[in-house]
Design a protein around this motif. Sequence first.
Motif, PDB file in Angstrom:
ATOM      1  N   VAL A 107     111.833  63.228  36.001  1.00 51.47           N
ATOM      2  CA  VAL A 107     110.023  62.979  34.523  1.00 51.47           C
ATOM      3  C   VAL A 107     110.713  63.117  33.575  1.00 51.47           C
ATOM      4  CG1 VAL A 107     108.665  64.549  35.153  1.00 51.47           C
ATOM      5  CG2 VAL A 107     109.674  63.564  37.346  1.00 51.47           C
ATOM      6  N   THR A 160     101.553  64.763  29.804  1.00 49.78           N
ATOM      7  CA  THR A 160     102.282  63.260  30.730  1.00 49.78           C
ATOM      8  C   THR A 160     103.555  63.444  30.988  1.00 49.78           C
ATOM      9  OG1 THR A 160     101.469  61.607  31.811  1.00 49.78           O
ATOM     10  CG2 THR A 160     101.341  61.858  29.173  1.00 49.78           C
ATOM     11  N   THR A 161     103.244  62.130  31.489  1.00 51.90           N
ATOM     12  CA  THR A 161     105.316  61.547  31.522  1.00 51.90           C
ATOM     13  C   THR A 161     104.986  60.403  31.045  1.00 51.90           C
ATOM     14  OG1 THR A 161     104.790  61.433  34.032  1.00 51.90           O
ATOM     15  CG2 THR A 161     105.973  63.537  33.308  1.00 51.90           C
ATOM     16  N   GLY A 190     108.109  59.101  35.986  1.00 57.08           N
ATOM     17  CA  GLY A 190     108.376  59.885  36.846  1.00 57.08           C
ATOM     18  C   GLY A 190     106.547  59.767  36.590  1.00 57.08           C
ATOM     19  N   THR A 191     106.392  61.730  37.985  1.00 50.64           N
ATOM     20  CA  THR A 191     105.024  61.771  37.741  1.00 50.64           C
ATOM     21  C   THR A 191     105.116  63.451  37.232  1.00 50.64           C
ATOM     22  OG1 THR A 191     104.551  62.122  40.040  1.00 50.64           O
ATOM     23  CG2 THR A 191     103.887  59.963  39.184  1.00 50.64           C
ATOM     24  N   PHE A 192     104.398  64.545  37.600  1.00 49.92           N
ATOM     25  CA  PHE A 192     103.929  65.869  37.937  1.00 49.92           C
ATOM     26  C   PHE A 192     104.239  65.893  39.075  1.00 49.92           C
ATOM     27  CE2 PHE A 192     104.641  66.468  33.885  1.00 49.92           C
ATOM     28  CZ  PHE A 192     104.114  66.174  32.297  1.00 49.92           C
ATOM     29  N   SER A 193     103.769  64.832  40.223  1.00 47.23           N
ATOM     30  CA  SER A 193     103.423  65.630  41.803  1.00 47.23           C
ATOM     31  C   SER A 193     104.777  66.772  42.626  1.00 47.23           C
ATOM     32  CB  SER A 193     103.662  64.012  42.344  1.00 47.23           C
ATOM     33  OG  SER A 193     102.865  64.227  43.655  1.00 47.23           O
ATOM     34  N   ARG A 205      95.120  71.131  35.423  1.00 45.30           N
ATOM     35  CA  ARG A 205      95.899  69.899  35.791  1.00 45.30           C
ATOM     36  C   ARG A 205      95.278  68.580  36.317  1.00 45.30           C
ATOM     37  NH1 ARG A 205     101.218  70.941  38.886  1.00 45.30           N
ATOM     38  NH2 ARG A 205     101.118  68.881  38.890  1.00 45.30           N
ATOM     39  N   GLU A 234      96.025  66.081  38.296  1.00 44.21           N
ATOM     40  CA  GLU A 234      96.674  65.093  39.407  1.00 44.21           C
ATOM     41  C   GLU A 234      96.163  63.681  39.082  1.00 44.21           C
ATOM     42  OE1 GLU A 234      99.689  67.694  39.980  1.00 44.21           O
ATOM     43  OE2 GLU A 234      99.847  65.346  40.879  1.00 44.21           O
ATOM     44  N   LYS A 281      95.291  61.587  36.483  1.00 45.12           N
ATOM     45  CA  LYS A 281      95.703  61.205  35.714  1.00 45.12           C
ATOM     46  C   LYS A 281      96.965  61.583  35.007  1.00 45.12           C
ATOM     47  CE  LYS A 281      90.518  61.147  33.627  1.00 45.12           C
ATOM     48  NZ  LYS A 281      89.771  61.777  32.758  1.00 45.12           N
ATOM     49  N   ASN A 282      97.986  62.465  35.329  1.00 43.97           N
ATOM     50  CA  ASN A 282      99.075  62.556  36.042  1.00 43.97           C
ATOM     51  C   ASN A 282      99.206  63.305  34.466  1.00 43.97           C
ATOM     52  OD1 ASN A 282     101.480  63.696  36.325  1.00 43.97           O
ATOM     53  ND2 ASN A 282     102.221  61.151  34.744  1.00 43.97           N
TER      54      ASN A 282
END
Length: 120
Positions: free
Chosen positions: A1, A22-23, A26-29, A71, A73, A75-76
């Motif tokens: 990430v 954003t990233t 990876g993602t913030f999930s 946040r 999700e 759109k990350n």
Amino acid sequence: VQPVESGGGLVQAGGSLRLSCTTSEGTFSGYAVGWFRQTPGKEREAVSAVNWSGSNEYYAQSVKGRFTISRDEGKNMVYLQMRSLKPDDTAVYYCAAGRFSDSVSTYDYWGQGTQVTVSS
């Protein structure tokens, strides 16, 4: 990430800015996301954080009522809406992903930072 911040800049006292994160990898999930800030000669301090689900938020006392974290999700994206800015808010702002807390030690992934300058 790999977090990537944007939205910093120069603003007059009393104004507003919205920082975005954003990233690039990876993602913030599944991660909490925090906003921290740092000025020369001082330790990095937590400004705000949101847990992985968005159900829990943290705000430093100095920004409560003025800053809002959110946040998206889908759109990350994680945002920090900053209002009623003060010269003391001037700092480099960092976005980080990790475990929810107000401590830098629980965040494993950090962005490069974006400068916010508030003029009096």
